[in-house]
Write a protein that holds these residues in place. Structure first.
Motif, mmCIF file in Angstrom:
data_model
loop_
_atom_site.group_PDB
_atom_site.id
_atom_site.type_symbol
_atom_site.label_atom_id
_atom_site.label_comp_id
_atom_site.label_asym_id
_atom_site.label_seq_id
_atom_site.Cartn_x
_atom_site.Cartn_y
_atom_site.Cartn_z
ATOM 1 N N PHE A 4 45.733 33.169 -2.548
ATOM 2 C CA PHE A 4 46.135 33.711 -3.820
ATOM 3 C C PHE A 4 44.837 34.309 -4.670
ATOM 4 C CE2 PHE A 4 46.603 33.426 -8.428
ATOM 5 C CZ PHE A 4 47.807 33.914 -8.643
ATOM 6 N N ILE A 5 44.691 35.479 -5.069
ATOM 7 C CA ILE A 5 43.663 36.020 -5.741
ATOM 8 C C ILE A 5 43.907 36.120 -7.051
ATOM 9 C CG2 ILE A 5 42.316 38.265 -5.904
ATOM 10 C CD1 ILE A 5 42.427 36.883 -3.127
ATOM 11 N N ASP A 6 43.027 35.026 -7.747
ATOM 12 C CA ASP A 6 43.320 34.972 -9.096
ATOM 13 C C ASP A 6 43.050 36.115 -10.005
ATOM 14 O OD1 ASP A 6 43.675 33.309 -11.400
ATOM 15 O OD2 ASP A 6 41.530 32.459 -11.563
ATOM 16 N N GLU A 7 43.616 36.210 -11.079
ATOM 17 C CA GLU A 7 43.827 37.265 -12.258
ATOM 18 C C GLU A 7 42.406 37.777 -12.445
ATOM 19 O OE1 GLU A 7 46.669 38.302 -15.778
ATOM 20 O OE2 GLU A 7 46.663 36.498 -15.278
ATOM 21 N N CYS A 8 41.403 37.001 -12.531
ATOM 22 C CA CYS A 8 40.149 37.238 -12.981
ATOM 23 C C CYS A 8 39.183 38.258 -11.881
ATOM 24 C CB CYS A 8 39.321 36.317 -13.155
ATOM 25 S SG CYS A 8 39.174 35.074 -11.817
ATOM 26 N N ALA A 14 42.706 41.872 -3.045
ATOM 27 C CA ALA A 14 44.034 41.525 -2.301
ATOM 28 C C ALA A 14 44.592 42.406 -1.272
ATOM 29 C CB ALA A 14 45.310 41.007 -3.302
ATOM 30 N N ALA A 15 44.592 43.846 -1.721
ATOM 31 C CA ALA A 15 45.087 44.692 -1.283
ATOM 32 C C ALA A 15 44.175 44.966 0.100
ATOM 33 C CB ALA A 15 45.038 46.018 -2.006
ATOM 34 N N ARG A 16 42.825 44.908 -0.193
ATOM 35 C CA ARG A 16 42.158 45.245 1.069
ATOM 36 C C ARG A 16 42.002 44.020 2.254
ATOM 37 N NH1 ARG A 16 37.143 47.595 -1.852
ATOM 38 N NH2 ARG A 16 36.189 48.086 -0.002
ATOM 39 N N LEU A 17 42.411 42.958 1.634
ATOM 40 C CA LEU A 17 42.257 41.899 2.607
ATOM 41 C C LEU A 17 43.620 42.028 3.371
ATOM 42 C CD1 LEU A 17 41.392 38.328 0.774
ATOM 43 C CD2 LEU A 17 40.342 39.435 2.556
ATOM 44 N N ASN A 18 44.944 42.444 2.719
ATOM 45 C CA ASN A 18 45.799 42.676 3.503
ATOM 46 C C ASN A 18 45.953 43.778 4.467
ATOM 47 O OD1 ASN A 18 47.547 40.701 2.174
ATOM 48 N ND2 ASN A 18 48.075 41.988 0.343
ATOM 49 N N GLU A 19 45.312 44.826 4.065
ATOM 50 C CA GLU A 19 44.663 45.904 5.062
ATOM 51 C C GLU A 19 44.408 45.511 6.231
ATOM 52 O OE1 GLU A 19 42.711 48.707 2.651
ATOM 53 O OE2 GLU A 19 44.231 49.304 1.689
ATOM 54 N N THR A 20 43.636 44.349 6.478
ATOM 55 C CA THR A 20 42.712 44.017 7.500
ATOM 56 C C THR A 20 44.064 43.663 8.649
ATOM 57 O OG1 THR A 20 42.751 41.727 7.133
ATOM 58 C CG2 THR A 20 40.836 43.319 6.335
ATOM 59 N N GLY A 21 45.132 43.064 8.278
ATOM 60 C CA GLY A 21 46.246 42.654 9.111
ATOM 61 C C GLY A 21 46.154 41.280 9.443
ATOM 62 N N VAL A 79 30.810 39.252 -9.939
ATOM 63 C CA VAL A 79 30.316 40.360 -9.321
ATOM 64 C C VAL A 79 31.204 41.617 -9.358
ATOM 65 C CG1 VAL A 79 28.623 38.985 -8.110
ATOM 66 C CG2 VAL A 79 30.767 39.810 -6.979
ATOM 67 N N SER A 80 30.621 42.734 -9.107
ATOM 68 C CA SER A 80 31.610 43.681 -8.834
ATOM 69 C C SER A 80 32.723 43.865 -7.933
ATOM 70 C CB SER A 80 30.514 45.021 -8.457
ATOM 71 O OG SER A 80 30.185 44.962 -7.119
ATOM 72 N N ARG A 81 33.580 44.692 -7.986
ATOM 73 C CA ARG A 81 34.860 44.590 -6.896
ATOM 74 C C ARG A 81 34.281 44.621 -5.677
ATOM 75 N NH1 ARG A 81 38.639 48.619 -8.344
ATOM 76 N NH2 ARG A 81 36.899 50.138 -7.233
ATOM 77 N N ASP A 82 33.246 45.379 -5.417
ATOM 78 C CA ASP A 82 32.933 45.684 -3.821
ATOM 79 C C ASP A 82 32.212 44.445 -3.578
ATOM 80 O OD1 ASP A 82 34.145 48.184 -3.495
ATOM 81 O OD2 ASP A 82 32.549 49.385 -4.245
ATOM 82 N N ARG A 83 31.273 43.997 -4.330
ATOM 83 C CA ARG A 83 30.423 43.023 -3.801
ATOM 84 C C ARG A 83 31.340 41.543 -3.735
ATOM 85 N NH1 ARG A 83 26.931 40.812 -0.852
ATOM 86 N NH2 ARG A 83 25.770 39.243 -1.449
ATOM 87 N N CYS A 84 32.452 41.518 -4.677
ATOM 88 C CA CYS A 84 33.414 40.521 -4.616
ATOM 89 C C CYS A 84 33.885 40.539 -3.199
ATOM 90 C CB CYS A 84 34.387 40.371 -5.630
ATOM 91 S SG CYS A 84 35.598 39.429 -5.418
ATOM 92 N N LEU A 85 34.558 41.557 -2.576
ATOM 93 C CA LEU A 85 35.052 41.542 -1.325
ATOM 94 C C LEU A 85 34.022 41.280 -0.377
ATOM 95 C CD1 LEU A 85 37.664 42.197 0.147
ATOM 96 C CD2 LEU A 85 37.069 44.504 0.348
#
Length: 132
Positions: A4-8, A14-21, A79-85
Motif C-alpha cells: 500500500f503506497i501511502d498518499e504522501c 505504485a504504477a512502476r512497482l506494478n510494471e515489474t510484474g 525525496v523526489s519521486r525518482d529517488r523514492c522509487l
C-alpha cells in the motif's frame, strides 16, 4: 509482495512497482481511498495483507506498534519521486537478502517488522511491536 503506497508518495511509484510484474501495489488515488485517516489505512492494509510504504514515520510507527500482528511498514525519507522509487527498490532488495538469511519469503519476513531507509539508501530493519 503486496504494497500500500501511502498518499504522501506519488501514485507513479505504485504504477512502476506494478510494471515489474513482481509486486502488487495500490495507491489511494487509484482505489478511491484518498483522505483516509492513518488508522483506516492500517486497518485496510492488515485486511489486505499489504506492506505500508510511507514517509509518515512517526504516526505509522505509533500505530503499528500497538498492533499484535501487521504485514509490515516500510518508511522512506521525503525525496523526489525518482529517488523514492530508487530507495524503495533498494529496501526491497535489502528485505530479500534479510529474508533469505532467515530462510523465509520476503513478505513473511516483513510481518511485524519495520524497514526504515535514509536518504543515502541505508536500510535498518527491526520488530515492531518488539514482543520477543
Amino acid at each position: 509482495m503486496q504494497f500500500f503506497i501511502d498518499e504522501c508518495i506519488s501514485p507513479q511509484v505504485a504504477a512502476r512497482l506494478n510494471e515489474t510484474g513482481r509486486h502488487a501495489a495500490v495507491h489511494p488515488r487509484d482505489i478511491g481511498r484518498r483522505g483516509d485517516s492513518d488508522h483506516v489505512v492500517l486497518r485496510n492494509a492488515i485486511a489486505e495483507d499489504r506492506i505500508i510504504v510511507t514517509e509518515n514515520a512517526r504516526d505509522f510507527r505509533g500505530l503499528v506498534g500497538r498492533e499484535e500482528l501487521h504485514p509490515g511498514l516500510l518508511i522512506l525519507p521525503c525525496v523526489s519521486r525518482d529517488r523514492c522509487l530508487q530507495l524503495l527498490e533498494a529496501a526491497i532488495a535489502f528485505l530479500e537478502i534479510e529474508a533469505a538469511r532467515a530462510d523465509e519469503v520476503p513478505a513473511d519476513h516483513m510481518v511485524n517488522r519495520v524497514i526504515e531507509v535514509d536518504a543515502t539508501g541505508l536500510c535498518r530493519i527491526y520488530r515492531l511491536p518488539d514482543n520477543d
